[in-house]
Design an enzyme around this catalytic site. Structure first.
Site: not given
Length: 434
Positions: A254-255, A257-260, A278, A304, A376
Site C-alpha cells: 500500500c505504498a 504516494p511513495g514517501g515511505k 499499490d 492487491d 494513520c
C-alpha cells in the site's frame, strides 16, 4: 466549474463535499485550475479547509440568519454564505471586501436573483460579528467540531485525552520535512536553511525538521535535487522501525504516494530490492514521481495486497512495511473534510480489510523476517485490537518492542496528534519465528 470568482469557486467546492460526498483532495484542485493567480489559489484553499474545520458552527449560524433554508439549486448559495462567514470570522479580510466579493459570486454562480439575500445576510454577519465570535454551544458536535459518533469513540478510547485530541484535529497542521541523510546531515541542512533565511527546528526522529511557517516547498534549498522531502514526523518512524539491512528484499505494501518507499531507500541505500505495491496504477505514477525526484529506483507493482496470488512471484521478503488502508482519523487536521465524509459504519469494513491484508502479507514474509504494521488512525479497532487478534490467530507471530518508555500494556505504539508535533499514527512490529 467555469467561473473565476474565488468565492464562487469556494461555494462549488464546499457543495461538492458536504452535499455530494466528494473529497477536498479531489475537487479543490479542479477549482484551483480556474484561477490564474497563485494568491487566489491559496485563498481558495484557506477558505475551503477553514469551512471544513468549522462546519457545524458556521452551518448553524448561517441557518439562524435565513428565514427558510436554501434547498435544491439554491444550496450552493448556502455554501457561499458558509464561505463568506468564515472569511469574516477567521480571516484577515476587510469586511467590505468580503461582502462585495461574496455578493459578486452570486452572479458568477448564475444566482443573481439571490444577491440581495446574500448582501443582507453578509451585512448582518458584520453587525453581529462580535456576538457570533463569542457564541457558545451545548451540542458536542458544534463545541468540538466533529461528528457525534467520532467524539464518542474518541472519548471511550481516550477518557483522559479526548478533548486535547479533538482540539489538535482542529488546528492547522505543522509542516514537517525529512532531511535526505544520503545527501547531507540534518545539521548541515539546518545550516543551509538558516543561510536562506528559513527558520526550522529539529524533530524527535533523526532527520525530521519542522518549519514554523508554511511555505511553497519547491522553494526549499535543494528540493528539486532531492535534498529534502515533505513527510510528517510520525510517518518518519516507519523506516527506523522496519530497520532494513544491506542486501535485503523489502516490500512496501500500500505504498502510494511513495514517501515511505523513498525513506526506506534513503535509510538503507544498499538494499537488494524494494517492491512498492499499490492497488491503483494511477497512484503508482505518484510513487514514480517521488522516486525520480530523489534519483531512486524501486520495483513498482500494481496489485492487491490482500491477494498476493494475483501478482506475487513467490520469493519471500526479508522485511515488509504494511501501511494499511484505514480511517485516517489520525490525520484529520490535514483532511478536515473527512470529519464529515467518514461514517461510523466504515470502521468495521476497514478493520476486516486490514486483517485480510495483514494475513496475506504475513505469508510473504521470510522466517526470521520483520513486519511493521502501520495506520494513520487513532481508533483501537484498527490498531491494538487488530494486533491482539492477529497474535491470537498466528502462532509463529511474535511481537517486538518499539518504545521502551511506553508503560502501556497494549501491543504496539499509539501516537496521538498534538500541536507542533506529529500526526496520529500507530505502529506494531512483529517477527516471524523460525
Amino acid at each position: 466549474m467555469s467561473t473565476r470568482n474565488t468565492r464562487a469557486q469556494a461555494a462549488w467546492v464546499i457543495e461538492q463535499v458536504i452535499d455530494k460526498g466528494q473529497s477536498l483532495g479531489a475537487c479543490l484542485p479542479q477549482a484551483q485550475q480556474q484561477l490564474a493567480n497563485p494568491k487566489d489559489k491559496g485563498l481558495l484553499a484557506e477558505i475551503c479547509y477553514g469551512v471544513m474545520r468549522q462546519l457545524p458552527v458556521l452551518d448553524s449560524q448561517v441557518l439562524a440568519c435565513l428565514d427558510t433554508p436554501l434547498k435544491g439549486k439554491k444550496r450552493i448559495i448556502h455554501c457561499l454564505l458558509l464561505a463568506g462567514l468564515y472569511q469574516l470570522k477567521h480571516m484577515r479580510v476587510k469586511q467590505h471586501a468580503a461582502v462585495t466579493e461574496t455578493v459578486e459570486a452570486t452572479r458568477q454562480l448564475k444566482a443573481g436573483g439571490l444577491s440581495g439575500l446574500v448582501n443582507g445576510v453578509m451585512r448582518r454577519f458584520c453587525r453581529e460579528l462580535e456576538q457570533l465570535q463569542q457564541q457558545r454551544f451545548d451540542d458536542d458536535s458544534r463545541t468540538h467540531l466533529h461528528s457525534r459518533w467520532f467524539i464518542e469513540r474518541v472519548r471511550q478510547a481516550y477518557p483522559r485525552w479526548w478533548p486535547q485530541i479533538l482540539d489538535a484535529n482542529n488546528q492547522h497542521p505543522p509542516l514537517w520535512l525529512r532531511n535526505n541523510a544520503s545527501h547531507q546531515s540534518r545539521a548541515a541542512y539546518l545550516a543551509t536553511l538558516k543561510e536562506a533565511g528559513i527558520d526550522a527546528q529539529p524533530g524527535q526522529s533523526a532527520n525530521a525538521l519542522r518549519l514554523p511557517q508554511a511555505m511553497d516547498v519547491t522553494r526549499l534549498p535543494g528540493f528539486d535535487s532531492g535534498n529534502v522531502s515533505v513527510q510528517d514526523l510520525s510517518a518518519q518512524w516507519s523506516a527506523y522501525l522496519l530497520d532494513p539491512r544491506p542486501g535485503e528484499r523489502v516490500l512496501d505494501a500500500c505504498a502510494a504516494p511513495g514517501g515511505k518507499t523513498c525513506h526506506l531507500m534513503e535509510f538503507q541505500p544498499q538494499l537488494q530490492e524494494v517492491v512498492a505495491l499499490d492497488i491503483d496504477q494511477s497512484r503508482l505514477d505518484r510513487v514514480q514521481q517521488n522516486l525520480d525526484r530523489l534519483n531512486l529506483s524501486a520495483t513498482l507493482v500494481a496489485g492487491d495486497a490482500a491477494d498476493p496470488d494475483s501478482w506475487w512471484d513467490g520469493r519471500p521478503f526479508d522485511r515488509i512495511l504494511l501501511d494499511a488502508p484505514c480511517s485516517a482519523t489520525g490525520v484529520i487536521r490535514r483532511n478536515p473534510d473527512s470529519k464529515w465524509l467518514r461514517r461510523e459504519s466504515d470502521i468495521a469494513a476497514l478493520a476486516e480489510l486490514q486483517q485480510r491484508i495483514l494475513h496475506a502479507c504475513w505469508k510473504m514474509l521470510k522466517p526470521g523476517g520483520t513486519l511493521v504494521y502501520a495506520t494513520c488512525s487513532i481508533l483501537p479497532e484498527e490498531n491494538v485490537n487488530q494486533i491482539k487478534t492477529f497474535l491470537q490467530q498466528v502462532p509463529d507471530a511474535m511481537l517486538l518492542s518499539i518504545n521502551p518508555d511506553d508503560t502501556s500494556d497494549q501491543p504496539g505504539w499509539q501516537l496521538l496528534p498534538r500541536p507542533d508535533e506529529g500526526d496520529g499514527f500507530y505502529y506494531a512490529r512483529m517477527t516471524k519465528q523460525r
